[in-house]
Design a protein around this motif. Structure first.
Motif, PDB file in Angstrom:
ATOM      1  N   UNK A 330       9.851 -11.303   7.043  1.00 21.61           N
ATOM      2  CA  UNK A 330       9.639 -12.629   8.094  1.00 21.61           C
ATOM      3  C   UNK A 330      10.916 -13.621   7.815  1.00 21.61           C
ATOM      4  N   UNK A 331      11.099 -14.147   8.998  1.00 23.98           N
ATOM      5  CA  UNK A 331      12.345 -15.280   9.109  1.00 23.98           C
ATOM      6  C   UNK A 331      11.782 -16.648   8.579  1.00 23.98           C
ATOM      7  N   UNK A 332      10.424 -16.918   8.525  1.00 27.21           N
ATOM      8  CA  UNK A 332       9.911 -18.234   8.116  1.00 27.21           C
ATOM      9  C   UNK A 332       9.751 -18.259   6.598  1.00 27.21           C
ATOM     10  N   UNK A 333       9.755 -17.431   6.032  1.00 22.64           N
ATOM     11  CA  UNK A 333       9.265 -17.169   4.560  1.00 22.64           C
ATOM     12  C   UNK A 333       9.914 -16.093   4.043  1.00 22.64           C
ATOM     13  N   UNK A 334      10.393 -16.361   2.701  1.00 25.81           N
ATOM     14  CA  UNK A 334      11.163 -15.210   1.734  1.00 25.81           C
ATOM     15  C   UNK A 334      10.048 -14.338   0.973  1.00 25.81           C
ATOM     16  N   UNK A 335       9.544 -13.348   1.717  1.00 23.55           N
ATOM     17  CA  UNK A 335       8.545 -12.329   1.076  1.00 23.55           C
ATOM     18  C   UNK A 335       8.753 -11.064   1.672  1.00 23.55           C
ATOM     19  N   UNK A 336       8.179 -10.074   1.206  1.00 22.96           N
ATOM     20  CA  UNK A 336       7.995  -8.792   1.995  1.00 22.96           C
ATOM     21  C   UNK A 336       6.606  -8.610   2.275  1.00 22.96           C
ATOM     22  N   UNK A 337       6.353  -8.731   3.824  1.00 22.03           N
ATOM     23  CA  UNK A 337       5.052  -8.244   4.240  1.00 22.03           C
ATOM     24  C   UNK A 337       4.696  -6.844   4.362  1.00 22.03           C
ATOM     25  N   UNK A 338       3.889  -6.240   3.678  1.00 23.15           N
ATOM     26  CA  UNK A 338       3.275  -4.820   3.747  1.00 23.15           C
ATOM     27  C   UNK A 338       2.383  -4.851   5.054  1.00 23.15           C
ATOM     28  N   UNK A 339       2.857  -4.217   5.797  1.00 25.78           N
ATOM     29  CA  UNK A 339       1.793  -4.287   6.889  1.00 25.78           C
ATOM     30  C   UNK A 339       0.659  -3.210   7.143  1.00 25.78           C
ATOM     31  N   UNK A 340       0.985  -2.206   6.325  1.00 27.13           N
ATOM     32  CA  UNK A 340      -0.016  -1.190   6.680  1.00 27.13           C
ATOM     33  C   UNK A 340      -1.353  -1.334   5.708  1.00 27.13           C
ATOM     34  N   UNK A 341      -1.349  -2.284   4.610  1.00 28.69           N
ATOM     35  CA  UNK A 341      -2.387  -2.296   4.040  1.00 28.69           C
ATOM     36  C   UNK A 341      -3.549  -2.891   5.014  1.00 28.69           C
ATOM     37  N   UNK A 342      -4.959  -2.357   4.832  1.00 29.77           N
ATOM     38  CA  UNK A 342      -6.003  -2.719   5.534  1.00 29.77           C
ATOM     39  C   UNK A 342      -7.104  -3.310   4.825  1.00 29.77           C
ATOM     40  N   UNK A 343      -8.120  -3.732   5.435  1.00 26.13           N
ATOM     41  CA  UNK A 343      -9.210  -4.481   4.869  1.00 26.13           C
ATOM     42  C   UNK A 343     -10.067  -3.651   3.777  1.00 26.13           C
ATOM     43  N   UNK A 344      -9.962  -2.482   3.550  1.00 24.76           N
ATOM     44  CA  UNK A 344     -10.613  -1.539   2.658  1.00 24.76           C
ATOM     45  C   UNK A 344      -9.885  -1.599   1.652  1.00 24.76           C
ATOM     46  N   UNK A 345      -8.932  -2.046   1.164  1.00 25.90           N
ATOM     47  CA  UNK A 345      -7.811  -1.732  -0.055  1.00 25.90           C
ATOM     48  C   UNK A 345      -8.635  -2.376  -1.268  1.00 25.90           C
ATOM     49  N   UNK A 346      -8.578  -1.905  -2.242  1.00 31.63           N
ATOM     50  CA  UNK A 346      -8.885  -2.283  -3.712  1.00 31.63           C
ATOM     51  C   UNK A 346      -7.568  -3.013  -4.166  1.00 31.63           C
ATOM     52  N   UNK A 347      -7.737  -4.554  -4.189  1.00 28.91           N
ATOM     53  CA  UNK A 347      -6.588  -5.188  -4.157  1.00 28.91           C
ATOM     54  C   UNK A 347      -5.777  -5.157  -5.299  1.00 28.91           C
ATOM     55  N   UNK A 348      -6.427  -4.866  -6.454  1.00 32.08           N
ATOM     56  CA  UNK A 348      -6.036  -4.625  -7.751  1.00 32.08           C
ATOM     57  C   UNK A 348      -4.880  -3.509  -8.011  1.00 32.08           C
ATOM     58  N   UNK A 349      -5.511  -2.436  -7.129  1.00 27.73           N
ATOM     59  CA  UNK A 349      -4.721  -1.119  -7.259  1.00 27.73           C
ATOM     60  C   UNK A 349      -3.535  -1.163  -6.012  1.00 27.73           C
ATOM     61  N   UNK A 350      -3.929  -1.838  -5.023  1.00 25.78           N
ATOM     62  CA  UNK A 350      -2.813  -1.985  -3.999  1.00 25.78           C
ATOM     63  C   UNK A 350      -1.705  -2.672  -4.142  1.00 25.78           C
ATOM     64  N   UNK A 351      -1.981  -3.824  -4.907  1.00 22.21           N
ATOM     65  CA  UNK A 351      -0.819  -4.766  -5.233  1.00 22.21           C
ATOM     66  C   UNK A 351       0.125  -4.153  -6.473  1.00 22.21           C
ATOM     67  N   UNK A 352      -0.816  -3.492  -7.315  1.00 21.62           N
ATOM     68  CA  UNK A 352      -0.197  -2.812  -8.347  1.00 21.62           C
ATOM     69  C   UNK A 352       0.905  -1.767  -7.935  1.00 21.62           C
ATOM     70  N   UNK A 353       0.486  -0.958  -6.885  1.00 25.68           N
ATOM     71  CA  UNK A 353       1.323  -0.136  -6.261  1.00 25.68           C
ATOM     72  C   UNK A 353       2.601  -0.531  -5.712  1.00 25.68           C
ATOM     73  N   UNK A 354       2.303  -1.677  -4.947  1.00 22.69           N
ATOM     74  CA  UNK A 354       3.527  -2.349  -4.071  1.00 22.69           C
ATOM     75  C   UNK A 354       4.428  -2.839  -5.243  1.00 22.69           C
ATOM     76  N   UNK A 355       4.028  -3.628  -6.325  1.00 13.65           N
ATOM     77  CA  UNK A 355       4.857  -4.310  -7.124  1.00 13.65           C
ATOM     78  C   UNK A 355       5.616  -3.084  -8.050  1.00 13.65           C
ATOM     79  N   UNK A 356       4.911  -2.149  -8.371  1.00 17.78           N
ATOM     80  CA  UNK A 356       5.676  -1.093  -9.141  1.00 17.78           C
ATOM     81  C   UNK A 356       6.882  -0.432  -8.428  1.00 17.78           C
TER      82      UNK A 356
END
Length: 448
Positions: A330-356
């Motif tokens: 995004x141009x209004x903040x310094x981060x990576x927006x991973x847009x494929x993530x959906x509402x069923x995600x297990x957040x602990x596992x999903x964030x771990x995968x993106x971070x790794x």
């Protein structure tokens, strides 16, 4: 006096009667025993044991094997603002004195520690979308019946948002009572679909918060005679529900966002480019985790049965403000927006995968190439081909194929949990392939 004893006395003063030391199953659904507050000191020592082999996707510990002990993280205890009789505390499972590999929270803790060893703090913001609907004789209806009047979308509609206040208002009050810093919320494009935006925080805290958020949304929806559903694509002719993962790294010492170029401009750093390259390099395996159901892949179309474009990501690429791609910077903040993530995600596992995956990109100094800042929905096949292979997995099976062979996925999950996740999700995909749908019956029963 020990921390647990002090905390017990404080909770008794506040009127708390019970404590849940929760962990999650493979779906991110919280599990726990209910402990009277007087027993908190023994709970803190691991008195509560769990036969996790009986739960969804948590390994095959049999009835003849030791149980997992739950060790609560007392510093993260939360009293529920909508029912202060209860306190919830995230818990790490241990087996034979060691963190249990097939505990989702332990998976994320390992990656947070890996980031710290590399000199970084991972910060995350989530944009949760979901539907609030009630079951009627005519099928599922939105929270506000009038949502269906303004076709093709009620997105950002002021009146629709006000009419949904009996649900939205209490959720905002509860979130702010917990100090989450809600700064906006809205009616999304779907009939009865809503989104909340609130402050980012460190990765583990955000994953923990999202477990509470789902509980909160479901509780408030029930008070309205509805359900809150986090199914990614509940209706074929309406918008899917995303849960965009906005992730950045900060310097462990200074706390400065290292995705920023550091020159006072909106520019991104070279390190951030390596991070996004890592995510793209492992995109298929990541999607097997952040798009974890067969239903998840119904989102990834530019339009489908809808009257309006889907606004869903459909290509494995990155852009600066391009919502048709998996990765947006995004141009209004310094981060990576991973847009494929959906509402069923297990957040602990999903964030771990993106971070790794991002850390792998930094380690290997990967290059993501130039951004694609065009509407890829409208590009002809030959125009898309000029960018190389941008295909994302089109099914859970395809994503699992990449997850199966991905080295980062194996490292993040560990060998046992990697096998468990793969086997569990393969079975889910197999069951789905075996179902005869209403569409098939309508289309083929009398045609052939």
């Amino acid at each position: 006096m020990s921390q647990a004893l002090v905390l017990r006395d404080e909770l008794v003063e506040r009127g708390v009667k019970y404590v849940f030391g929760w962990y999650t199953d493979i779906h991110g659904v919280p599990k726990s025993k209910c402990v009277p507050v007087a027993s908190l000191p023994s709970m803190a020592q691991g008195s509560e044991l769990y036969t996790v082999g009986a739960l969804e996707g948590m390994g095959e510990l049999g009835p003849h094997e030791d149980e997992c002990a739950g060790i609560p993280d007392l510093d993260r205890l939360t009293v529920l603002p909508w029912d202060p009789r209860y306190a919830l505390v995230p818990t790490r499972l241990h087996l034979n004195g060691e963190p249990y590999e097939q505990d989702s929270r332990n998976v994320l803790v390992r990656q947070v520690d890996a980031a710290a060893a590399a000199g970084f703090i991972a910060n995350v913001g989530i944009e949760p979308e979901f539907y609030v609907v009630r079951e009627t004789a005519d099928g599922w209806e939105p929270l506000v019946p009038g949502d269906r009047i303004n076709s093709p979308t009620r997105g950002y509609d002021l009146e629709a948002t006000i009419l949904a206040e009996p649900f939205l208002g209490p959720v905002v009050e509860h979130m702010n009572a917990l100090g989450w810093g809600v700064y906006s919320f809205d009616h999304e494009g779907g009939d009865g679909q809503y989104e909340f935006n609130f402050d980012y925080t460190d990765a583990l805290t955000m994953a923990d918060r999202m477990v509470l958020f789902r509980l909160m949304a479901k509780h408030v929806a029930r008070q309205q005679g509805c359900i809150a559903t986090f199914m990614p694509k509940p209706f074929q002719d309406d918008f899917g529900s995303a849960a965009h993962i906005n992730i950045s790294l900060a310097d462990l010492e200074s706390g400065e966002n290292v995705f920023a170029a550091g020159d006072g401009t909106p520019a991104y750093s070279e390190l951030s480019r390596h991070f996004v390259a890592g995510v793209l390099a492992h995109a298929g395996a990541i999607n097997a985790v952040i798009c974890p159901t067969v239903n998840s892949y119904k989102r990834f179309t530019s339009k489908g049965f809808m009257d309006e474009i889907s606004w869903a990501p459909v290509h494995r690429a990155w852009g600066e403000n391009n919502r048709t791609l998996m990765c947006r910077m995004p141009v209004n903040r310094h981060c990576l927006e991973v847009r494929t993530a959906d509402s069923a995600v297990n957040y602990h596992l999903g964030i771990a995968m993106v971070l790794a995956a991002g850390l792998d990109g930094i380690k290997r100094q990967l290059d993501p190439g130039e951004p694609i800042n065009r509407d890829t929905y409208k590009l002809a096949p030959e125009e898309l081909a000029a960018y190389g292979n941008l295909d994302l997995p089109s099914s859970l099976d395809e994503a699992l194929d990449e997850f199966q062979t991905d080295d980062v996925a194996k490292e993040v999950f560990g060998p046992d949990f990697h096998a468990t996740y793969l086997n569990y999700k393969r079975q889910e995909a197999h069951e789905y392939r075996s179902v005869v749908t209403d569409w098939e019956t309508r289309t083929y029963l009398q045609r052939i």
